[in-house]
Write a protein that holds these residues in place. Structure first.
Motif, PDB file in Angstrom:
ATOM      1  N   GLY A  98      87.240  46.372   8.895  1.00  0.00           N
ATOM      2  CA  GLY A  98      87.511  47.148   7.695  1.00  0.00           C
ATOM      3  C   GLY A  98      87.684  48.625   7.965  1.00  0.00           C
ATOM      4  N   SER A  99      88.134  49.348   6.938  1.00  0.00           N
ATOM      5  CA  SER A  99      88.469  50.765   7.087  1.00  0.00           C
ATOM      6  C   SER A  99      87.261  51.623   7.416  1.00  0.00           C
ATOM      7  CB  SER A  99      89.135  51.273   5.801  1.00  0.00           C
ATOM      8  OG  SER A  99      88.253  51.072   4.686  1.00  0.00           O
ATOM      9  N   GLY A 103      88.330  50.035  11.475  1.00  0.00           N
ATOM     10  CA  GLY A 103      89.482  50.658  10.864  1.00  0.00           C
ATOM     11  C   GLY A 103      90.805  49.987  11.171  1.00  0.00           C
ATOM     12  N   PRO A 106      93.278  48.185   6.337  1.00  0.00           N
ATOM     13  CA  PRO A 106      93.016  49.080   5.194  1.00  0.00           C
ATOM     14  C   PRO A 106      92.065  48.443   4.176  1.00  0.00           C
ATOM     15  CG  PRO A 106      95.187  48.088   5.022  1.00  0.00           C
ATOM     16  CD  PRO A 106      94.669  47.723   6.380  1.00  0.00           C
ATOM     17  N   TYR A 107      92.003  47.145   4.190  1.00  0.00           N
ATOM     18  CA  TYR A 107      91.078  46.420   3.328  1.00  0.00           C
ATOM     19  C   TYR A 107      90.441  45.326   4.184  1.00  0.00           C
ATOM     20  CZ  TYR A 107      89.055  43.308  -0.078  1.00  0.00           C
ATOM     21  OH  TYR A 107      88.165  42.546  -0.768  1.00  0.00           O
ATOM     22  N   GLU A 109      87.187  47.783   2.503  1.00  0.00           N
ATOM     23  CA  GLU A 109      86.575  49.094   2.736  1.00  0.00           C
ATOM     24  C   GLU A 109      85.101  48.882   3.087  1.00  0.00           C
ATOM     25  OE1 GLU A 109      87.251  51.470  -0.665  1.00  0.00           O
ATOM     26  OE2 GLU A 109      89.433  51.491  -0.446  1.00  0.00           O
TER      27      GLU A 109
END
Length: 390
Positions: A98-99, A103, A106-107, A109
């Motif tokens: 996840g972000s 990272g 983008p999903y 979070e």
């Protein structure tokens, strides 16, 4: 042992598939293979649908979060520990990518702090799925053994008995916990000719199965020695009385039965009815072999006349169809009962006289007409050979 288990499994499918599941819910609750597979894949399909939508539609993010976090729990409900552990690894990988963590995506979070509780819940769900599987397998083993024993109660009839051709269909009531319910049947080749019984014990519980076994044992033993059907019926009456002695007034039961005898030359049929529907003699058309009925077995004290034996002449190619009230009282959505005599007449008129073919035609009529049985169902078909030695 493997052959016995396989035979029991085959019999289970044969018995319980007489009425095909029509609605999706029926297919799921009946263990239909396609529906069971869809149910197992449903958690992964839910995640596969919500995650892509969450990437392009922010309003779906909360729903995708729920689907992601609860995936191990949903998977544990309908799958085993391996699938649940796989679901846990998938969720852990998505959370780690996840972000807020690696990272890569983008999903979601998500950050590293989310990984520990998700891993803990996933491991807990995997352990619960393993325990549940152990319990289920134990219950399945016990059920298979019980159904193998129950299946041994009812005979696997050969195609020919005493020169006559035989076919039988037996189905337990919808929702019955086993392969044997209240109905029973058997055909024996004796020195008095071919003797058969079709009966129905009141109820569907374990006491019913016990009495069913007792009555079949009495028939199999006494059919070889008793000189006439009246004496045989009296023996079975006594068996029900002995069974009822061990129960209080409110637990006593009774059984109906149709006793059939075809003389050694297969030229005469005799019938005794103990509260049971009359068998059909089928020549050009079906005619009930009606006899003045006695009370059901166990209720002979209420008889007002002596046992009557109905006798009729048999011709080569004749059929005798004995059945229980489970097929005669089955109804469709319009409330109509199954027209057994009319369907037998129609099939015989079209040239169907082979017992197995006739049974399959009746089964197709039953299923095609949407008839639903609320009781055990038995149809026993016996055919006199068309010529001597045929």
């Amino acid at each position: 042992m493997k052959g016995t288990v396989r035979a029991a499994a085959d019999m289970q499918g044969y018995v319980r598939s007489y009425v095909r599941p029509e609605t999706p819910w029926d297919r799921i609750t009946s263990g239909h293979p396609g529906s069971a597979l869809l149910l197992r894949l449903l958690p992964f399909l839910l995640l596969g649908v919500t995650l892509p939508i969450a990437l392009v539609t922010p309003v779906m993010v909360p729903y995708a979060n729920y689907a992601l976090v609860l995936l191990p729990a949903f998977t544990a409900l309908v799958n085993g520990p391996i699938a649940t552990a796989t679901a846990t690894l998938v969720v852990a990988a998505l959370v780690s990518a996840g972000s807020g963590a690696l990272g890569f995506l983008p999903y979601p979070e998500s950050g590293w702090s989310d990984l520990a509780p998700i891993a803990f819940v996933g491991l807990l769900c995997t352990a619960l799925a393993w325990i549940r599987n152990r319990i289920v397998m134990r219950l399945l083993d016990m059920t298979l053994v019980a159904e193998t024993v129950q299946g041994a109660i009812l005979p696997d009839l050969p195609e020919r008995i005493g020169g006559a051709r035989v076919a039988v269909a037996y189905r337990t009531a919808e929702g019955s916990p086993g392969l044997v319910g209240g109905d029973f049947y058997d055909v024996q080749d004796t020195e008095f000719g071919v003797r058969a019984v079709v009966g129905d014990v009141q109820g569907h519980d374990l006491a019913t199965v016990h009495l069913t076994d007792s009555l079949l044992g009495t028939f199999r033993e006494r059919a070889l020695d008793d000189p006439d059907l009246a004496t045989l019926a009296a023996r079975m009456e006594r068996r029900v009385r002995l069974h009822n002695r061990r129960h209080d007034e409110w637990s006593q039961t009774f059984a109906t039965a149709a006793l059939i005898e075809m003389t050694p030359g297969l030229d005469t049929v005799r019938v005794v009815l103990c509260g049971h529907p009359a068998p059909l003699l089928v020549r050009g058309s079906a005619t009930p072999l009606s006899a003045r009925p006695m009370p059901p077995l166990g209720l002979a004290d209420f008889a007002v006349h002596r046992t009557e034996i109905r006798e009729a002449t048999l011709m080569p190619g004749d059929l005798v169809v004995a059945y229980s009230d489970g097929i005669a009282e089955a109804r469709n959505a319009e409330g109509r009962t199954f027209p057994l005599i009319a369907r037998v007449d129609a099939h015989v008129a079209s040239g169907v006289r082979d017992p197995e073919q006739l049974h399959r035609k009746l089964k197709a009529d039953f299923q095609g007409g949407g008839f639903v049985r609320t009781d055990d169902l038995t149809v026993l078909i016996i055919q006199v050979p068309r010529a001597t030695g045929a």
